[in-house]
Design an enzyme around this catalytic site. Sequence first.
Site, PDB file in Angstrom:
ATOM      1  N   LYS A   1      -1.375  76.137 -50.381  1.00 21.37           N
ATOM      2  CA  LYS A   1      -0.628  77.277 -49.862  1.00 21.37           C
ATOM      3  C   LYS A   1       0.862  77.084 -50.172  1.00 21.37           C
ATOM      4  CE  LYS A   1       0.912  76.510 -45.149  1.00 21.37           C
ATOM      5  NZ  LYS A   1       2.273  76.289 -45.413  1.00 21.37           N
TER       6      LYS A   1
ATOM      7  N   HIS B   1      -4.889  73.158 -44.969  1.00 18.24           N
ATOM      8  CA  HIS B   1      -5.356  71.891 -44.373  1.00 18.24           C
ATOM      9  C   HIS B   1      -5.791  72.051 -42.919  1.00 18.24           C
ATOM     10  CE1 HIS B   1      -1.277  71.653 -42.738  1.00 18.24           C
ATOM     11  NE2 HIS B   1      -1.692  70.688 -41.944  1.00 18.24           N
TER      12      HIS B   1
ATOM     13  N   LYS C   1      -9.076  70.274 -40.198  1.00 17.28           N
ATOM     14  CA  LYS C   1      -8.740  69.440 -39.036  1.00 17.28           C
ATOM     15  C   LYS C   1      -9.944  69.331 -38.112  1.00 17.28           C
ATOM     16  CE  LYS C   1      -3.791  70.163 -38.737  1.00 17.28           C
ATOM     17  NZ  LYS C   1      -2.925  69.185 -38.101  1.00 17.28           N
TER      18      LYS C   1
ATOM     19  N   GLU D   1       6.450  73.091 -32.426  1.00 14.74           N
ATOM     20  CA  GLU D   1       6.818  71.813 -33.059  1.00 14.74           C
ATOM     21  C   GLU D   1       8.189  71.386 -32.543  1.00 14.74           C
ATOM     22  OE1 GLU D   1       4.692  71.721 -37.366  1.00 14.74           O
ATOM     23  OE2 GLU D   1       6.288  73.189 -37.171  1.00 14.74           O
TER      24      GLU D   1
ATOM     25  N   HIS E   1      -2.427  79.183 -41.226  1.00 15.71           N
ATOM     26  CA  HIS E   1      -3.042  78.308 -40.216  1.00 15.71           C
ATOM     27  C   HIS E   1      -3.489  79.076 -38.965  1.00 15.71           C
ATOM     28  CE1 HIS E   1      -1.467  75.351 -42.810  1.00 15.71           C
ATOM     29  NE2 HIS E   1      -0.339  75.079 -42.207  1.00 15.71           N
TER      30      HIS E   1
ATOM     31  N   LYS F   1       9.763  76.097 -34.642  1.00 14.03           N
ATOM     32  CA  LYS F   1      10.305  74.749 -34.891  1.00 14.03           C
ATOM     33  C   LYS F   1      11.371  74.450 -33.840  1.00 14.03           C
ATOM     34  CE  LYS F   1       8.743  74.076 -39.368  1.00 14.03           C
ATOM     35  NZ  LYS F   1       7.641  73.142 -39.482  1.00 14.03           N
TER      36      LYS F   1
HETATM   37  C1  BG6 Z   1       2.526  73.136 -42.940  1.00  8.81           C
HETATM   38  C2  BG6 Z   1       3.826  73.848 -42.723  1.00  8.81           C
HETATM   39  O1  BG6 Z   1       1.635  73.954 -43.652  1.00  8.81           O
HETATM   40  O2  BG6 Z   1       1.950  72.807 -41.686  1.00  8.81           O
HETATM   41  C3  BG6 Z   1       4.788  73.006 -41.882  1.00  8.81           C
HETATM   42  O3  BG6 Z   1       4.433  74.124 -43.977  1.00  8.81           O
HETATM   43  C4  BG6 Z   1       4.100  72.584 -40.598  1.00  8.81           C
HETATM   44  O4  BG6 Z   1       5.983  73.707 -41.604  1.00  8.81           O
HETATM   45  C5  BG6 Z   1       2.754  71.934 -40.913  1.00  8.81           C
HETATM   46  O5  BG6 Z   1       4.950  71.670 -39.920  1.00  8.81           O
HETATM   47  C6  BG6 Z   1       1.989  71.609 -39.652  1.00  8.81           C
HETATM   48  O6  BG6 Z   1       0.818  70.936 -39.995  1.00  8.81           O
HETATM   49  P1  BG6 Z   1       0.426  69.580 -39.263  1.00  8.81           P
HETATM   50  O7  BG6 Z   1      -0.900  69.218 -39.799  1.00  8.81           O
HETATM   51  O8  BG6 Z   1       1.500  68.593 -39.620  1.00  8.81           O
HETATM   52  O9  BG6 Z   1       0.430  69.909 -37.805  1.00  8.81           O
END
Ligand code: BG6
Length: 472
Positions: free
Chosen positions: A140, A170, A174, A208, A232, A318
């Site tokens: 992505k 991804h 998970k 986050e 996501h 964020k």
């Molecule tokens: C990514 C985003 O796809 O996913 C990031 O670009 C984000 O900004 C991240 O922090 C979060 O994924 P994970 O697996 O680290 O929670």
Amino acid sequence: MTGIELSDAFVLFGASGDLAAKKIFSALARLESSESLPPKLIGIAKSGWSQDQFRQRIQESLKASSPGTGSPAAESLCRRFDYIDGDYRDAETFHALADHLQNVRAPLFYLAIPPSLFGTVADALHQHKLTRRARLIVEKPFGHDLQSAIALNRLLHSVVPEERLFRIDHYLGKDPVLNLIYFRFANSFLEPIWNNHYVESIQVTMSENFGVTDRGAFYDEVGTIRDVVQNHLLHTLSILTMDPPINASAESNRDEKTKILKAILPISPTSLIRGQYAGYLKEPGVHPHSSTETYAALRTTIETWRWSGVPILIRAGKNLRVSATEILVRFKHPPVSITSEPFPPGSNYLRFRLGPDRVEIGLGARAKRPGPAMVGQPLELLVMRNQRNEEDPYELLLGDAIRGDQGLFTSQEAVEAAWQIVDPILNQTTPVYEYPVGSMGPHEADSLADLPGGWHDPCGKENGGPGPKGFS
Ligand code: BG6
């Protein structure tokens, strides 16, 4: 599952990049320890590195992972990983690659590179006749909006057909997200109440507690909606709300997810609040007058018989108070109270904490407070575990791609359906409100959550939030 042929070469474009160092090499080391990698491994980048410097980079990136630097798997990975240093625009790079792939039947090409280079690399692979039975993994973002996603797809399809194209999100690999599917369909008690007769609202929060770190330039082009909502979070929502797949096949799972994505109403700008954390404009790589959001809260509904009328709230940001991805499904209160007590809002719920530090499933209920009075208290039945190191979505997803299993990858139909949902809110015309670092975003977002219980606070007790409640 489509295609049972194992890939016999793994070719990593972007081998000197951040993603390779942070996620890919450790996943490959795990796959190497379970002997799941193809016989040939090739990394490509334009870094001016020698073979030895490339191997050193792999060793360094494995320092904090398991199996780590010096382990038999890491040693074997380094020994077997060949490196080609070259520009993606230079035919020499692809001649060298073709030499390495001489006796290879079905290579797997992983484009861990900026999307602006997808076309260059895909074309060159095609021109050098390397794509006949190849599989292609792309990372992505899949486009910048609906139109660019369609154009990107056309380009990729000119090189490999859909059944050999693997779009990685991804999140879909998970373990706690996979457990959402399992938990929903392995327990019969859930299905009768999983609808608009019983569910009052659904919230998905991805909070986050760090900023854009060293990705300012990338992030400023993208913003929260494109970075995590379009992919996501909408995909996680689709897993939470889809109908039961008709069987265990990858196709039926993907079909149900796509159906629900198509039923989520496109988000109107009036149902969106965007925010930007204080200090964002001073981050390296960020435009000093940027109106890119680092926070987005939005509200929509799913127009199906099952979900029509249930408010869906999605929020991501964020530099918020805590790092937590959490889903809250609130149930309606019982129709009539048998005590004089009114029903407090939001007492009955299912809460799924998907990480990053711990995984939880909490069932919110009310129980009688000990004593003569028929007075209740909120409590939460909770199962919890710490997220384990070995739960690596990249290991799972890359292993699947090597075997040709597309089940956990995103189809083009789903990508387009998800872009349709956010399409009306992509042009940054709504205000962007500043919020303090360490808060839960701009207070303007409260207007979206005018429902019983309001916004859910995903901060556990240790982070200053209410946290799970126990019996007293
Ligand atoms: C990514 C985003 O796809 O996913 C990031 O670009 C984000 O900004 C991240 O922090 C979060 O994924 P994970 O697996 O680290 O929670």
